[in-house]
Design an enzyme around this catalytic site. Structure first.
Site, PDB file in Angstrom:
ATOM      1  CB  SER A  42     -27.454  -3.788  32.195  1.00 37.60           C
ATOM      2  OG  SER A  42     -26.525  -4.430  31.461  1.00 37.60           O
ATOM      3  CD  GLU A  43     -24.403  -3.581  34.439  1.00 38.80           C
ATOM      4  OE1 GLU A  43     -24.989  -3.787  35.408  1.00 38.80           O
ATOM      5  OE2 GLU A  43     -24.196  -4.448  33.337  1.00 38.80           O
ATOM      6  CB  THR A  44     -22.091   2.816  30.209  1.00 41.49           C
ATOM      7  OG1 THR A  44     -23.132   2.536  29.434  1.00 41.49           O
ATOM      8  CG2 THR A  44     -20.924   3.384  29.138  1.00 41.49           C
TER       9      THR A  44
END
Length: 159
Positions: A42-44
């Protein structure tokens, strides 16, 4: 250095996964996007040390760059501590729109966040329609609102 961290768990599985990329050099936005797309989380977060207490954080989803992600920020400071790049103490997470205070303790990490600001939604029908909901599925006692604490979320009360 590339890591995947399970945030909000005391175990090695579960929680909310975030990619953490630690870099000594600036990474081009196009390269950040390629890495985030490849990781498909979902996020990095991309972390670059500015000095001993300030770290630059940039956040990407598989599709685009975003302003902020709380769980990825926690993941970043968890990895910095785990790799002994930082110890207990106060740090600054430098975001594109502001600096946030981070407190690292022996077994805890605290991240400053703005107070949540709620605002109304102009076109409720388009939101309901985009989700394939019917008006009678909504809880009429609570308004649909946009909540902002560094990232905008639409809160939709359903029955």
């Amino acid at each position: 250095m590339e890591y995947i961290v399970d945030v909000f768990t005391h175990k090695t599985k579960g929680g909310n996964k975030a990619g953490v990329i630690l870099s000594k050099e600036e990474i081009l936005i196009s390269e950040c996007q390629k890495i985030a797309t490849r990781l498909n989380l979902s996020e990095t977060v991309f972390v670059k040390k500015i000095d001993s207490s300030i770290f630059n954080l940039n956040f990407f989803t598989p599709k685009c760059e975003i302003e902020f992600c709380g769980h990825a920020s926690l993941a970043a400071f968890y990895m910095l501590k785990k790799l002994k790049m930082i110890g207990e103490g106060k740090y600054i997470a430098r975001l594109k729109f502001r600096d946030l205070s981070v407190i690292v303790e022996k077994n805890k990490i605290f991240l400053e966040q703005d107070d949540i600001v709620l605002s109304g939604v102009i076109d409720k029908n388009s939101i309901v329609e985009s989700l394939g909901l019917k008006n009678d599925e909504l809880d009429k006692t609570i308004d649909i609102v946009i909540a902002y604490s560094g990232l905008r979320d639409i809160l939709i009360p359903v029955r």
